[in-house]
Each structure stands twice: as structure tokens, then as C-alpha cells.
Write an enzyme that holds these catalytic residues in place. Sequence first.
Site, short mmCIF file in Angstrom:
data_model
loop_
_atom_site.label_atom_id
_atom_site.label_comp_id
_atom_site.label_asym_id
_atom_site.label_seq_id
_atom_site.Cartn_x
_atom_site.Cartn_y
_atom_site.Cartn_z
N SER A 260 52.07 -64.02 -92.47
CA SER A 260 52.95 -62.95 -92.91
C SER A 260 54.40 -63.30 -92.59
O SER A 260 54.68 -64.05 -91.65
CB SER A 260 52.57 -61.64 -92.25
OG SER A 260 53.20 -61.55 -91.00
N LYS A 261 55.28 -62.73 -93.38
CA LYS A 261 56.71 -62.97 -93.19
C LYS A 261 57.17 -62.40 -91.85
O LYS A 261 58.10 -62.90 -91.26
CB LYS A 261 57.50 -62.25 -94.29
CG LYS A 261 57.83 -63.13 -95.47
CD LYS A 261 58.83 -62.44 -96.35
CE LYS A 261 58.81 -63.06 -97.74
NZ LYS A 261 59.75 -62.45 -98.64
N ARG A 262 56.54 -61.33 -91.45
CA ARG A 262 56.95 -60.68 -90.21
C ARG A 262 56.72 -61.58 -89.00
O ARG A 262 57.37 -61.46 -88.00
CB ARG A 262 56.17 -59.38 -90.02
CG ARG A 262 56.79 -58.21 -90.74
CD ARG A 262 55.99 -56.96 -90.50
NE ARG A 262 54.68 -57.02 -91.12
CZ ARG A 262 54.46 -56.80 -92.40
NH1 ARG A 262 55.45 -56.47 -93.19
NH2 ARG A 262 53.25 -56.89 -92.91
#
Length: 488
Positions: A260-262
Site C-alpha cells: 500500500s502507498k501508506r
Amino acid sequence: MPTNTSRPVRVRFAPSPTGELHVGNIRTALFDWAYARHTGGQFIFRIEDTDTERVTDEYIQAALGTLKWLGLTWDEGPEVGGPYGPYLQSQRLDIYAEWAAKFLAQGDAYYCYCSSEELEARREAQRAANVAPGYDGKCRTVSAEDLTRYTSEGRKPVLRMRMPDGSTTFTDAIRGEVTFDHNFVPDFVLVRGDGSPLYTLAVAVDDIMMKVSHVLRGEDLLSSTPRQIRVYQAMGVTPEEYPVFAHLPFVMGQDNAKLSKRNGEVSIAWYRERGFLPEAICNYLALLGWSPGDDRENVTMQELTELFTVERVHSSPARFDMKKLEAINGDKIRLLDLEDFLARVTPFLVKDGIISGTPDELDLVRMALPLIQERIVTLAEVTAMLKFLFGENFAIETESLPKIADEQSQIVLKRSLQVLEQVGEWSHVAIEAALRLVLIDELALKPRIAFSALRIAVTGSHISPPLFESMELLGRDRSLARLKSAIS
Ligand code: GLU
């Protein structure tokens, strides 16, 4: 790869930089670039920034910087321009507005006045009735009274694309024939109430207008393909002008969850700060879902461009493996010639306050680098390895202090000091010979035990370049002074 036309290959990488580019984005960019280079086509870099709230100028600049750092040069795009520019979607709004007006006039699109509360209530009802969620087509026809009411209420309509009954089928170069039943592709929004275009409109218009021949992108976008094809149809272009789609398999995290980008660990900036080399990242990502046809793990950019074909892209998800990336990074570090190695580690030493970059300091680093080239996996490790050579305030790391305080270690240090004071020429060969004589032959210690106290006393840590060479580089005076101060 099926080429449904003989037109020139034009491949685009089209991120929406709502944060730092991550491993998944870069894997896509790398495959786009490699395919363009392999075929002698054009590599286009387009920034999809119609979501102005989330795409910031800072992230756009970071995206340009990351591609450049990785060596993925583009033929058309921001900074270099090109015949189909501008290449920032925020600078193409009038183009999208024109097409939207055309779709409305043709009856392909219609104004939808439903408020978000109304849409939510109907979605809730769909869920309760167990029918596929999505827009129900209410505003396909709007009565004159309703229109008057909506207008008097000041509602700002969105523009929606009408999806005809039936299905859309296309051949994906990786997954084969894919069909989407339109029961699951509801009428979708092209333009928001404030007049701004949505991704689906902008991406489709641009791919056609920029004459993109191949769309290689992440599998997460597979389901938006029937909507994009619908826009192509409304634009009136023939299927020969559609790009060939190739949806790349997901990159999974180590624990099998989606990256995920997070998760900061997947941003390329994170790897860069830790001293991963661009060529190692590209090498590793190239093997994430693609194979060169044999089991080699070392792939240069040159080989990648020679060997890259979509046929060799796997359809199953690839798993990100940090250990493998580290191993490749270590291999690439070992391949660096000395001056290149020096140039790459210097910024880390400067940033960490170890050196300021004077010629004398660089000479010492240059001499020390061959000692650590085989031992480090990332460039950032150079600080821990070489800091003992620099600075006035040498101190032994706290956790290692107890390891030199015991009686045996103190004996080792005292005897070492005595013999080293007698060493004539201060070379690693002479240092080693003297120390072996007293510690191994005379005191009958195991080398690991004998030299670990010395290493801590001289370098301040149990991790360092080889001991005798380190002492040679450090010089007689500083080595002896450190030994003395370690003898409590
Ligand atoms: N801009 C889209 C994204 O970053 C990708 C567009 C595309 O490749 O079609 O998710």
C-alpha cells in the site's frame, strides 16, 4: 504482444502522484520504459493531476526526480515537451471540456442531478435487495418539472456516460480475452458538478489523442478498461486506434497483503535514503513479474531493454522480497569502481555529519572503501563502518563498553598496547604479526575473542572494516591513544 495495428509503438506511464511513487508504480514505469526501448518506440510520461486536492506540485516534482534518478528517461512529457502536449492533465482541461460537450450533444452522456444523499440512500436499498451496487440510471430521463425543481434548488449536475446494455470484450496481452457485463458497469461520472473532469474521461481522451499504442499498467485498473473503451466509442475512433491493454500482475507484500502507498517502506524515496542503488532497484523490480528467460538474477538496464517482451510477463502476482533486493543491492555495490563508489557514499557521510567533504577526508574515505565494499548491503551502512576514522570526539558505543571491561579483555588490551608500541613500520601486516604473536601464540586465545576487545577499543564498535587495516588507516598515534583510554 498483439499489435492490432502496425502503427508506431507509443507507451505511456501516467501516474497520479498523490504521494511518493512506490514500488508498484515504479515497476509499471520500468516495464513501460523497457517495452518502449525494446521496440524502438516512444516512452511518454504523463501526469494525471485532475484530482487537484490530492496531487500536489511537490509530489509531481518528486515523481519527475524519481524517474530521472532511476534512469528512466522519457521522450515526451513534462520538461521535454513533445508533439501531443501538454503532458500535465491539469493543463488540458479545455480539451476534456470539449469532448464532454460533444458526448452530451451526441446523447452519449447526460446530466445527472442526483444528490450524494439520494445516491447513498439508493445504494443502501440496493445492498438490502442484494442487487449489484451502482448508479441506477435515474437521470437518463429527467422530466421538465424535475428539471425546474433541480434548477431552482441550485443543484449542480454531474455529467454521466450512458453505458448501453450488453458487454465489453477486449484482449488483454497478459490475461487474454476479458469480458465485462455492463450489468456491473453502471453509468459513470465524466465531469464533476464543479466542471472538473474525472480520471476515466481524461485518461481515455489522452490515450487516444496522444496516439498511445500500448497501455501497460497495474491490474487494479483492469476494471476501468470497459469504461475507457466506452469513451473511445463516444469519441468516434475505430477499434484500430484503441491501445492494446496489458495489465501487470499485482505486487504483493511479503506477508501476501497488497503493498500500500501508506506503507512508507514501499516508497522509492525510502529506498533511496537507505542507500539502495537505482540500478539495483531497477534490476530487482524487473524480475518482479517478468523473467529474462533464464534464472539469472543480475540484469542490466541494457539487457532489460534487449530482452523485455510482454510474453515474458507472468500473470500471477509477484511477491516483494526485501532480502532479495538487499542481495542484489550488495552485488551492485561490489561492481562499482572506486571513484563511483566514493561519489555515491560521500552524500551519506556528509548528511550524517561524519565528514564535510574536504579533499583530505575524501582521500581517507577512498582508502577505506575497498575494505568495506564486500561487507555492506546498502550505502547508508558506510556511516557506521567508517565513522571511527573521523572526528575529534571518539567514544565507544555504550552497548559495547561491558565487553572490554572484563579481566581478560583488559589483559588483551594491555599486552596489545605493549607490543604495538614496539612496531616499527605501521602497516597492517606488521600490526597483525605483532598482535598474533602475543595474543594467539603467547596467550593462546581464540582469534575471535582476542580481536573483539581490540576492535571495540579502536573502532568503538563490534562492527567495522577488517581490524588491522582499520588500525593502519587510523594511524599509530590515534590507535595507541584509543587503546590507552580503553585500559581503564
Ligand atoms: N493515473 C492512474 C494511477 O495512477 C493510472 C492511469 C493508467 O495507467 O491508466 O492510478
